[in-house]
Scaffold this motif. Structure first.
Motif, PDB file in Angstrom:
ATOM      1  N   PRO A   3       0.822  -1.190   0.000  1.00  0.00           N
ATOM      2  CA  PRO A   3       0.000   0.000   0.000  1.00  0.00           C
ATOM      3  C   PRO A   3       0.865   1.252   0.000  1.00  0.00           C
ATOM      4  CG  PRO A   3      -0.828  -1.571   1.611  1.00  0.00           C
ATOM      5  CD  PRO A   3       0.453  -2.101   1.130  1.00  0.00           C
ATOM      6  N   GLY A   4       0.463   2.215  -0.815  1.00  0.00           N
ATOM      7  CA  GLY A   4       1.223   3.463  -0.887  1.00  0.00           C
ATOM      8  C   GLY A   4       2.406   3.392  -1.795  1.00  0.00           C
ATOM      9  N   GLY A   5       2.733   2.185  -2.339  1.00  0.00           N
ATOM     10  CA  GLY A   5       3.889   2.057  -3.214  1.00  0.00           C
ATOM     11  C   GLY A   5       3.561   2.580  -4.588  1.00  0.00           C
ATOM     12  N   ASN A   6       4.553   3.083  -5.306  1.00  0.00           N
ATOM     13  CA  ASN A   6       4.383   3.584  -6.648  1.00  0.00           C
ATOM     14  C   ASN A   6       5.017   2.635  -7.632  1.00  0.00           C
ATOM     15  OD1 ASN A   6       3.082   6.052  -5.939  1.00  0.00           O
ATOM     16  ND2 ASN A   6       5.050   6.837  -5.239  1.00  0.00           N
ATOM     17  N   GLN A   7       4.614   2.735  -8.870  1.00  0.00           N
ATOM     18  CA  GLN A   7       5.237   1.895  -9.886  1.00  0.00           C
ATOM     19  C   GLN A   7       6.692   2.286 -10.055  1.00  0.00           C
ATOM     20  OE1 GLN A   7       4.007  -0.693 -11.442  1.00  0.00           O
ATOM     21  NE2 GLN A   7       2.091  -0.526 -10.307  1.00  0.00           N
ATOM     22  N   ARG A   8       7.469   1.323 -10.477  1.00  0.00           N
ATOM     23  CA  ARG A   8       8.908   1.532 -10.638  1.00  0.00           C
ATOM     24  C   ARG A   8       9.214   2.734 -11.515  1.00  0.00           C
ATOM     25  NH1 ARG A   8      11.719   2.033 -14.921  1.00  0.00           N
ATOM     26  NH2 ARG A   8      10.645   0.277 -15.883  1.00  0.00           N
ATOM     27  N   GLY A   9       8.383   2.971 -12.557  1.00  0.00           N
ATOM     28  CA  GLY A   9       8.648   4.074 -13.469  1.00  0.00           C
ATOM     29  C   GLY A   9       8.565   5.441 -12.820  1.00  0.00           C
ATOM     30  N   ASP A  10       7.869   5.576 -11.635  1.00  0.00           N
ATOM     31  CA  ASP A  10       7.774   6.851 -10.948  1.00  0.00           C
ATOM     32  C   ASP A  10       9.087   7.226 -10.255  1.00  0.00           C
ATOM     33  OD1 ASP A  10       4.353   6.254  -9.881  1.00  0.00           O
ATOM     34  OD2 ASP A  10       5.144   7.102 -11.738  1.00  0.00           O
ATOM     35  N   VAL A  11       9.931   6.259 -10.012  1.00  0.00           N
ATOM     36  CA  VAL A  11      11.194   6.513  -9.323  1.00  0.00           C
ATOM     37  C   VAL A  11      12.273   6.793 -10.358  1.00  0.00           C
ATOM     38  CG1 VAL A  11      12.921   5.576  -7.752  1.00  0.00           C
ATOM     39  CG2 VAL A  11      10.514   5.035  -7.409  1.00  0.00           C
ATOM     40  N   THR A  12      12.721   8.034 -10.409  1.00  0.00           N
ATOM     41  CA  THR A  12      13.752   8.407 -11.380  1.00  0.00           C
ATOM     42  C   THR A  12      15.135   8.497 -10.750  1.00  0.00           C
ATOM     43  OG1 THR A  12      13.319  10.762 -10.993  1.00  0.00           O
ATOM     44  CG2 THR A  12      12.100   9.682 -12.784  1.00  0.00           C
ATOM     45  N   GLU A  13      15.197   8.583  -9.420  1.00  0.00           N
ATOM     46  CA  GLU A  13      16.490   8.636  -8.753  1.00  0.00           C
ATOM     47  C   GLU A  13      16.365   8.180  -7.305  1.00  0.00           C
ATOM     48  OE1 GLU A  13      17.817  12.676  -8.946  1.00  0.00           O
ATOM     49  OE2 GLU A  13      16.658  13.279  -7.184  1.00  0.00           O
ATOM     50  N   PHE A  14      17.494   7.791  -6.761  1.00  0.00           N
ATOM     51  CA  PHE A  14      17.579   7.408  -5.353  1.00  0.00           C
ATOM     52  C   PHE A  14      18.525   8.380  -4.651  1.00  0.00           C
ATOM     53  CE2 PHE A  14      16.785   3.245  -7.435  1.00  0.00           C
ATOM     54  CZ  PHE A  14      15.621   2.893  -6.778  1.00  0.00           C
ATOM     55  N   THR A  15      18.404   8.422  -3.344  1.00  0.00           N
ATOM     56  CA  THR A  15      19.357   9.158  -2.519  1.00  0.00           C
ATOM     57  C   THR A  15      20.248   8.159  -1.803  1.00  0.00           C
ATOM     58  OG1 THR A  15      17.814  10.975  -2.146  1.00  0.00           O
ATOM     59  CG2 THR A  15      19.640  10.772  -0.602  1.00  0.00           C
ATOM     60  N   LEU A  16      21.542   8.388  -1.867  1.00  0.00           N
ATOM     61  CA  LEU A  16      22.499   7.508  -1.200  1.00  0.00           C
ATOM     62  C   LEU A  16      22.782   8.039   0.202  1.00  0.00           C
ATOM     63  CD1 LEU A  16      25.009   6.924  -4.149  1.00  0.00           C
ATOM     64  CD2 LEU A  16      23.346   5.282  -3.264  1.00  0.00           C
ATOM     65  N   ALA A  17      22.559   7.194   1.209  1.00  0.00           N
ATOM     66  CA  ALA A  17      22.752   7.624   2.598  1.00  0.00           C
ATOM     67  C   ALA A  17      24.215   7.867   2.920  1.00  0.00           C
ATOM     68  CB  ALA A  17      22.166   6.585   3.553  1.00  0.00           C
ATOM     69  N   GLY A  18      25.105   7.185   2.210  1.00  0.00           N
ATOM     70  CA  GLY A  18      26.533   7.380   2.444  1.00  0.00           C
ATOM     71  C   GLY A  18      27.042   6.616   3.647  1.00  0.00           C
ATOM     72  N   PHE A  19      28.036   7.205   4.325  1.00  0.00           N
ATOM     73  CA  PHE A  19      28.659   6.568   5.487  1.00  0.00           C
ATOM     74  C   PHE A  19      28.001   7.083   6.769  1.00  0.00           C
ATOM     75  CE2 PHE A  19      31.801   6.644   2.133  1.00  0.00           C
ATOM     76  CZ  PHE A  19      32.343   5.372   2.171  1.00  0.00           C
ATOM     77  N   PRO A  20      27.416   6.204   7.571  1.00  0.00           N
ATOM     78  CA  PRO A  20      26.794   6.645   8.827  1.00  0.00           C
ATOM     79  C   PRO A  20      27.786   7.373   9.729  1.00  0.00           C
ATOM     80  CG  PRO A  20      26.195   4.379   8.325  1.00  0.00           C
ATOM     81  CD  PRO A  20      27.262   4.767   7.349  1.00  0.00           C
ATOM     82  N   ASN A  21      27.370   8.517  10.256  1.00  0.00           N
ATOM     83  CA  ASN A  21      28.160   9.307  11.213  1.00  0.00           C
ATOM     84  C   ASN A  21      29.426   9.913  10.625  1.00  0.00           C
ATOM     85  OD1 ASN A  21      26.306   8.478  13.260  1.00  0.00           O
ATOM     86  ND2 ASN A  21      27.482   6.592  13.542  1.00  0.00           N
ATOM     87  N   LEU A  22      29.612   9.785   9.291  1.00  0.00           N
ATOM     88  CA  LEU A  22      30.820  10.336   8.684  1.00  0.00           C
ATOM     89  C   LEU A  22      30.519  11.405   7.634  1.00  0.00           C
ATOM     90  CD1 LEU A  22      33.040   7.147   8.139  1.00  0.00           C
ATOM     91  CD2 LEU A  22      33.243   8.866   9.924  1.00  0.00           C
ATOM     92  N   ASN A  23      29.262  11.515   7.215  1.00  0.00           N
ATOM     93  CA  ASN A  23      28.927  12.462   6.156  1.00  0.00           C
ATOM     94  C   ASN A  23      29.150  13.913   6.559  1.00  0.00           C
ATOM     95  OD1 ASN A  23      28.227  10.508   4.271  1.00  0.00           O
ATOM     96  ND2 ASN A  23      26.110  10.388   4.982  1.00  0.00           N
ATOM     97  N   SER A  24      29.179  14.192   7.863  1.00  0.00           N
ATOM     98  CA  SER A  24      29.406  15.564   8.315  1.00  0.00           C
ATOM     99  C   SER A  24      30.840  16.014   8.033  1.00  0.00           C
ATOM    100  CB  SER A  24      29.111  15.689   9.813  1.00  0.00           C
ATOM    101  OG  SER A  24      29.919  14.791  10.567  1.00  0.00           O
ATOM    102  N   THR A  25      31.758  15.077   7.973  1.00  0.00           N
ATOM    103  CA  THR A  25      33.166  15.405   7.661  1.00  0.00           C
ATOM    104  C   THR A  25      33.379  15.243   6.160  1.00  0.00           C
ATOM    105  OG1 THR A  25      33.822  13.119   8.113  1.00  0.00           O
ATOM    106  CG2 THR A  25      33.952  14.691   9.944  1.00  0.00           C
ATOM    107  N   ARG A  26      32.666  16.047   5.364  1.00  0.00           N
ATOM    108  CA  ARG A  26      32.645  15.864   3.918  1.00  0.00           C
ATOM    109  C   ARG A  26      34.012  16.081   3.284  1.00  0.00           C
ATOM    110  NH1 ARG A  26      28.525  19.303   0.241  1.00  0.00           N
ATOM    111  NH2 ARG A  26      30.166  20.862   0.383  1.00  0.00           N
TER     112      ARG A  26
END
Length: 315
Positions: A3-26
């Motif tokens: 429920p609430g899911g969209n078709q695959r075609g609606d997703v054009t990009e993802f966000t990468l979470a990166g490294f936990p607790n390390l993204n602040s030291t970019r």
């Protein structure tokens, strides 16, 4: 579909979470990744170059070493450049097409690497245990076919799961990949449908590739140890073991991390603590590969010294 899911075609990009607790030291993280990437490229390109250029390294062992370095270059290039560009732009996103492409090439190259490591252990077994028949068993034509088989056997099994992942219905809301690249577990967690069968398929394929190649490696080195024990001289022991030590170090790192990550029935439920182990397969092993082989192999060190002398002399 959930429920609430969209078709695959609606997703054009993802966000990468990166490294936990390390993204602040970019800035610091960008500098470390750039250094790792440059060192990995430099070391592995040197190995490929010296193997092709030096006649003393024209044998199966170094032929496979050159192919392994090529795989390491490609494996890191699939992941690190995108990460570096994200740090520069400040946008930690990846398009759907780029994500699926990254997924495919990462697992294709990883599978090919495990198969190549297995054949490298067989090569050492034949060289030490069957030296008289070795030139015939590992001729140039055989080596070429083995290298091609590693690429093809890595290429084909990954294709089916990649297509299956690409066709999954992803939930648009919260499309955040909890990793620093498009790994299998984090992607499956985002699917808006039951992925149990796909996870089971991934488990079977990973077990076949990783465990079977590991068993080949273990059996090969078991025969090598038995053969070396029968060598009467101490110098013979040292020479035989030195030829295999570097390979064993790389095998231990590669197989240990891969079994922990991918040889498990469910991957989507255990992604939070896996990024540290993934660092080994994506960064540490490709970085250490040329240094382990170069620093532990006298013939490679001599070839590199001669190559540098020639370069300096030309200037």
């Amino acid at each position: 579909m959930a429920p609430g899911g969209n078709q695959r075609g609606d997703v054009t990009e993802f966000t990468l979470a990166g490294f936990p607790n390390l993204n602040s030291t970019r800035v610091e993280l960008f500098s470390v990744l750039l250094l790792v990437y440059l060192l990995t490229l430099t070391g592995n390109v040197l190995i490929v170059g010296v193997v092709r250029a030096d006649t003393r390294l024209q044998n199966p062992m170094y032929f496979f070493l050159g192919k392994l370095s090529c795989l390491e270059i490609l494996l890191t290039s699939v992941i690190i450049p995108k990460m570096l560009s994200n740090f520069l732009s400040g946008k930690y996103t990846i398009s759907f097409a780029a994500c699926i492409t990254q997924f495919y090439f990462y697992f294709f190259l990883l599978a090919s690497e495990f198969l190549l490591l297995a054949f490298m252990s067989v090569d050492r077994y034949l060289a030490i245990c069957h030296p008289l028949h070795y030139p015939l068993l590992m001729s140039g034509a055989v080596c070429f076919r083995v290298a091609l088989a590693c690429w093809m056997w890595g290429l084909l099994p990954v294709l089916g799961p990649t297509v299956a992942v690409a066709l999954l219905p992803f939930c648009k809301q919260g499309a955040v990949v909890q990793h620093f690249f498009c790994d299998s577990g984090p992607l499956l967690r985002l699917a808006g449908t039951n992925t149990k069968k796909l996870e089971e398929t991934d488990f079977v394929l990973a077990s076949l590739v990783i465990v079977s190649s590991l068993m080949i490696t273990v059996v090969s080195y078991g025969h090598i140890v038995l053969a070396v024990v029968c060598i009467p001289s101490t110098s013979g022991h040292q020479k035989a073991f030195s030829a295999c030590t570097s390979h064993l170090m790389l095998v231990t790192l590669s197989y240990g991390s891969a079994i922990f990550l991918y040889v498990q029935p469910s991957q989507s439920g255990s992604v939070d603590a896996n990024w540290e182990v993934t660092v080994i397969t994506t960064f540490v092993t490709p970085l250490l590969n040329p240094f382990i082989y170069a620093l532990s192999n006298e013939r490679v060190k001599e070839a590199l010294k001669d190559m540098f002398r020639k370069v300096v002399a030309d200037f």
